[in-house]
Design a protein around this motif. Structure first.
Motif, PDB file in Angstrom:
ATOM      1  N   TYR A   1      -2.723   6.483   5.400  1.00  0.00           N
ATOM      2  CA  TYR A   1      -1.498   5.481   5.109  1.00  0.00           C
ATOM      3  C   TYR A   1      -1.294   5.170   3.798  1.00  0.00           C
TER       4      TYR A   1
ATOM      5  N   ALA B   1       3.152  -2.869   0.426  1.00  0.00           N
ATOM      6  CA  ALA B   1       3.190  -2.394   1.705  1.00  0.00           C
ATOM      7  C   ALA B   1       2.123  -1.959   2.291  1.00  0.00           C
TER       8      ALA B   1
ATOM      9  N   THR C   1       0.499  -4.845   4.011  1.00  0.00           N
ATOM     10  CA  THR C   1       1.423  -5.483   5.477  1.00  0.00           C
ATOM     11  C   THR C   1       0.907  -4.441   6.405  1.00  0.00           C
ATOM     12  N   GLY C   2       0.882  -3.106   6.062  1.00  0.00           N
ATOM     13  CA  GLY C   2       0.458  -2.456   7.120  1.00  0.00           C
ATOM     14  C   GLY C   2      -0.887  -2.566   7.850  1.00  0.00           C
TER      15      GLY C   2
ATOM     16  N   PHE D   1       7.968  -4.732  12.215  1.00  0.00           N
ATOM     17  CA  PHE D   1       7.961  -4.628  10.425  1.00  0.00           C
ATOM     18  C   PHE D   1       9.407  -4.966  10.097  1.00  0.00           C
TER      19      PHE D   1
ATOM     20  N   THR E   1      11.597  -5.095   5.976  1.00  0.00           N
ATOM     21  CA  THR E   1      11.415  -4.378   4.918  1.00  0.00           C
ATOM     22  C   THR E   1      12.447  -5.163   3.789  1.00  0.00           C
TER      23      THR E   1
ATOM     24  N   TYR F   1       5.259   2.841   7.398  1.00  0.00           N
ATOM     25  CA  TYR F   1       5.237   2.102   8.404  1.00  0.00           C
ATOM     26  C   TYR F   1       4.992   2.655   9.959  1.00  0.00           C
TER      27      TYR F   1
ATOM     28  N   ILE G   1      10.833  -1.427  14.084  1.00  0.00           N
ATOM     29  CA  ILE G   1      11.134  -1.722  12.385  1.00  0.00           C
ATOM     30  C   ILE G   1      12.521  -2.372  12.280  1.00  0.00           C
TER      31      ILE G   1
END
Lengths: 384, 64, 254
Positions: free
Chosen positions: A57, A250, A253-254, A271, A273, A302, A311
C-alpha cells in the motif's frame, strides 16, 4: 506577542478516553514509512498481488507509482466493479449550523473568520429536508460546525430524528463525540459517522488547529472507534490533502481504516478525499502539491487496499474529474450541494465552509451517471 | 472399585499413590480422575480412596 | 534471517506439526527426526495395568507435546480432557478438537469456541481445530486461541486443499498463526498450503500410511520448508484481465 497554546495531547473536560492501541499502531507505521525508498519494482510487485500488504500500500502511494497510475486504475476498476457492480450512491449534505469554537487555519468556519453565522430552526430544517427529499434523494448527511453551545448533541439529535422521517439513510459529519453520545444519535436514526483527522502529523496538526476542542489530537483520532462502540453501522475516514505531506497522511488514513476494520469487522468503511479549497476571506487557500494526478493516486491506493470500502467524491472537485472517477474508484457522489447553512429551500442562514466546484443538481448528476453506463442508487439498505 | 471400567479392589492401599504403584502404573506419565474429578498430581499421596470410587487413569498414546 | 513460528509466545524453527497416530512406537523417533518436527500431537487414552510401553519414551525431549482432545463431543468434555492431559506435566499446549459427527468427523465450531475460551482463561496455549469459517476464526481469537487449525479436507481423506479459498481468507484476516490440519495427502499439497501463506501444516495419516514412513516424514518436512521459502520469496501472480480500450487516466488536469 506570543500566545500560549495548549498541549494537543491533553484531553479537555468532558472528553471520554477509550482503551485502544490503534493510534499507536498507525503512528508507528507512518513514522517508518519512507516513500522515497520505494522502487518501481516494489510498485510492480504490489500490482501483482490480490491482497496488498501495508508495505504494498505504501508503495502505491509513493512517487515511484506515478508512472503506474494507468495500471492502478485498471486494477481499481476491476475491484470496484467486483464489489459494487455498476451502482453509484447519491446523497447530499445539509449544513444545519456553522457556529464553531475551533480555530483551524484552513477552514472557512474557523471561529476567527468573520462570516455570517446561523443555525436552522426546527421549521427551517423541516422545509430544507422536504425540499431535498423532493429531488428523489433518500440519503442525507447532516453537518455542523463544532459548537456544543450553539449546536449541542440534543440539537443534532432532533435534526437526525427529523431527517430519519424523510430519508432512508442518515449520516452525520459533526464534531467528535463520546461513545454514549454516538449511541444516542444512533437511536435518533443516524447510521454513519464521518470524522476527518485532517492530518496525522501531530506537529502540523497543532500548527493548524490553534485552539478549540479540535486541537485535541487523540480524542479526534479515536472518534470512529467510539462511534462503532456506540453502535454505528459505518464510519468514514479522510485526511485533508494538501495540508501536510499528503502521501504520509493518505498512508495513515488507509492504515487507520484498515486497523479499525480488523478490530470491528462488521463496520462499513468509507473514505473521503478532500483537498484544500479557497474559502471566504481566503481565496488563495489551495491544495499545494496535490494535483488531480496525486488525488487520483490516493483514491486508487485506498481502493486497492480496501476493495470493499465506499469512496466518496466531493463537490470540491470539478465535474470532469468526478464523472471519470465514479465507477472506476469512487462509489458515492454528492449532488445538489449547498455548503452554507440551509439554502436548499430557504435563503442561506450562514456563509459557506468552502467554494464548491461542481454545482450540478440531482437530476443532472443522475443523468450523468446513466450516460456513463452506471446505475444511480438512492438507497442501499432498509432500516428495520 | 471401578478402574478404567474394570472392577478392582483397593486391598491394603491407604491412598491413591500407593494404589497406582502397587498396580504398576507409571505415575510420572499418567493422570487420574476420581468420580469425574481431576486429581492434582502433588496430592496423590493424600487422596484416600474407598471401594465405591470410580477411577479413570489415562496416559498419552499416539494421536493426530 | 530468522523465520520462526511463534505460538503463544513459544518460538519454533520447524513448521511441520506431526501427528503421532497410526504408526508403531519404534519408529516415532525416526519419523520426528526425519521430518524435523518440533511439535508432535498426542491423544489421551486409558492406561493399562503394569509395564506397558510409553510413547513419551520415544519422543525426543526438545519436542513440544501437543495433546489433543480427541473423543470430546462437547466443550465440557474437551475441557476435561485438556485438564487431565495437563496433569501429566508435559506443558500447557492443547489442540482442541470437538467432534460430534462420526461420518465426516467435522469439528463442531460452536463447541470449539466455548472450550477455547475456558481453556485459554485457564492458562492453556490453545490451538483449536476448526472448519474454516472467518467469523468463527475471529471468535476463536477473541476467545484466546494461540493459533487456529482449519481443516484442508475431511480428516484422513488425503484430498488436499479442498477448502483453499476459505483458508486463504483466514490467512489474510487472522492475526494468529494459521495451521492447516487434516486432509493433506501429499507433500505437494502441504507445499501449496505453505506457498499460500499459512504458518504451519499438521499431518498424520499421509505420513503414517506411506510405505516408508520416515522417508515420507522427510518429504513433508522438505515440502513445508520449500513452500515457506516460496511464500517468503514472493510468488509472481498471473493476472488475467481485459485491457481497457482507452486510457482510464486521460482526463486528468492541472
Amino acid at each position: 506577542m506570543a500566545v500560549k497554546r495548549t498541549d494537543p495531547m491533553a484531553y479537555q473536560p468532558g472528553m471520554a478516553m477509550i482503551a485502544s492501541d490503534i493510534r499507536d499502531k498507525v503512528l508507528i507505521n507512518v513514522d517508518n514509512y519512507d516513500y522515497s525508498k520505494v522502487s518501481a519494482r516494489d510498485v510492480e510487485e504490489a500490482l501483482k498481488k490480490n491482497h496488498l500488504s501495508l508495505e504494498d500500500y505504501g508503495a502505491l502511494l509513493s512517487p515511484a507509482a506515478t508512472p503506474y497510475l494507468e495500471e492502478m486504475a485498471k486494477k481499481a476498476i476491476i475491484e470496484t466493479r467486483r464489489y459494487f457492480g455498476n451502482s453509484i450512491g447519491l446523497f447530499t449534505p445539509l449544513y444545519i449550523a456553522n457556529y464553531c469554537e475551533n480555530n483551524c487555519v484552513y477552514c472557512g468556519f474557523n471561529c476567527k473568520n468573520k462570516i455570517r453565522r446561523g443555525k436552522l430552526s426546527r421549521a427551517e430544517m423541516e422545509s430544507e429536508l422536504e425540499a431535498i427529499a423532493k429531488t428523489g434523494l433518500t440519503e442525507i448527511l447532516i453537518l455542523t460546525g463544532e459548537s456544543r453551545h450553539h449546536s449541542g448533541v440534543e440539537y443534532i439529535g432532533a435534526a437526525v430524528k427529523l431527517a430519519a422521517e424523510y430519508f432512508a439513510t442518515v449520516g452525520i459529519e459533526i464534531y467528535p463525540l463520546n461513545a454514549d453520545e454516538y449511541a444516542y444519535l444512533k437511536k435518533c436514526g443516524a447510521d454513519f459517522v464521518s470524522v476527518y483527522q485532517e492530518t496525522y502529523n501531530l506537529d502540523k496538526y497543532q500548527q493548524v488547529h490553534l485552539s478549540g476542542p479540535k486541537r485535541v489530537f487523540p480524542y479526534r483520532f479515536d472518534a470512529q472507534e467510539r462511534a462503532l462502540m456506540g453502535g454505528m453501522r459505518g464510519v468514514s475516514f479522510g485526511a485533508l490533502l494538501g495540508l501536510d505531506d499528503f502521501r504520509k497522511d493518505a498512508f495513515a488514513t488507509g492504515l487507520h481504516a484498515f486497523f479499525i476494520q480488523q478490530k470491528y469487522p462488521h463496520a462499513e468503511i468509507g473514505f473521503s478525499t478532500p483537498r484544500l479549497r479557497p474559502f471566504i476571506n481566503n481565496a488563495n487557500n489551495n491544495p499545494n502539491d496535490v494535483h488531480e494526478q496525486q488525488l487520483l493516486q490516493v483514491m486508487l491506493a485506498y481502493r486497492l487496499l480496501m476493495p470493499f470500502a465506499g469512496i466518496t467524491i466531493s463537490t470540491r472537485e470539478r465535474a470532469g474529474f468526478r464523472d471519470h472517477v465514479i465507477g472506476m474508484v469512487a462509489t458515492k457522489i454528492s449532488a445538489g450541494v449547498r455548503v452554507g447553512v440551509g439554502g436548499h429551500e430557504q435563503e442561506e442562514k450562514g456563509d459557506e465552509q468552502f467554494e464548491i466546484s461542481d454545482p450540478r443538481s440531482v437530476t443532472e448528476v443522475h443523468q450523468m451517471i446513466l450516460n456513463r453506463g452506471l446505475q444511480p442508487v438512492y438507497r442501499d439498505y432498509i432500516r428495520v | 472399585m471401578r478402574v478404567n471400567g474394570k472392577e478392582m479392589t483397593l486391598g491394603n492401599c491407604q491412598n491413591l499413590l500407593q494404589f497406582l504403584e502397587v498396580n504398576q502404573f507409571d505415575v510420572a506419565t499418567l493422570a487420574v480422575a476420581r468420580n469425574g474429578e481431576i486429581i492434582p498430581k502433588p496430592t496423590y499421596d493424600t487422596v484416600v480412596l474407598c471401594e465405591e470410587d470410580t477411577l479413570e487413569v489415562v496416559r498419552f498414546v499416539g494421536g493426530g | 534471517m530468522t523465520d520462526q513460528l511463534v505460538i503463544g509466545g513459544h518460538p519454533f524453527n520447524s513448521r511441520f506439526i506431526l501427528g503421532s497416530g497410526k504408526f508403531s512406537l519404534e519408529i516415532v523417533k525416526a519419523v520426528i527426526e526425519n521430518g524435523g518436527a518440533e511439535i508432535v500431537t498426542l491423544a489421551l487414552r486409558r492406561a493399562n495395568l503394569g509395564g506397558e510401553e510409553n510413547i513419551l519414551d520415544y519422543i525426543p525431549l526438545n519436542v513440544t507435546l501437543l495433546p489433543n482432545t480427541s473423543g470430546a463431543r462437547t466443550a465440557e468434555e474437551a475441557v476435561k480432557i485438556a485438564r487431565l492431559a495437563r496433569e501429566i506435566n508435559c506443558g500447557n499446549f492443547v489442540k482442541v478438537e470437538v467432534i460430534r459427527d462420526s461420518k465426516y468427523l467435522f469439528p463442531d465450531n460452536y463447541e470449539t469456541i466455548k472450550a477455547t475460551e475456558i481453556l485459554a482463561k485457564d492458562g492453556f496455549v490453545v490451538l483449536p481445530y476448526m472448519y474454516p469459517d472467518l467469523n468463527v476464526a475471529r471468535d476463536l481469537v477473541s476467545a484466546g486461541a494461540a493459533a487456529v487449525m482449519p481443516l484442508a479436507a475431511p480428516i484422513g481423506s488425503n484430498k488436499g486443499l479442498s477448502t483453499r479459498d476459505f483458508i486463504e481468507i483466514l490467512v489474510n484476516e487472522i492475526a494468529v498463526p494459521i495451521i492447516v490440519d487434516a486432509g493433506i495427502g501429499r507433500p505437494s499439497q502441504a507445499c501449496e498450503a505453505m506457498e499460500m501463506g499459512v504458518d504451519a501444516v499438521m499431518c498424520n495419516t499421509a505420513v503414517a500410511t506411506a510405505k516408508n514412513i520416515p522417508l515420507m516424514a522427510r518429504a513433508f518436512g522438505q515440502a513445508i520448508e520449500s513452500g515457506r521459502n516460496a511464500y517468503l520469496a514472493g510468488l509472481g501472480r498471473v493476472l488475467t484481465e481485459a485491457e481497457a480500450s482507452s486510457p482510464l487516466t486521460g482526463f486528468l488536469e492541472d
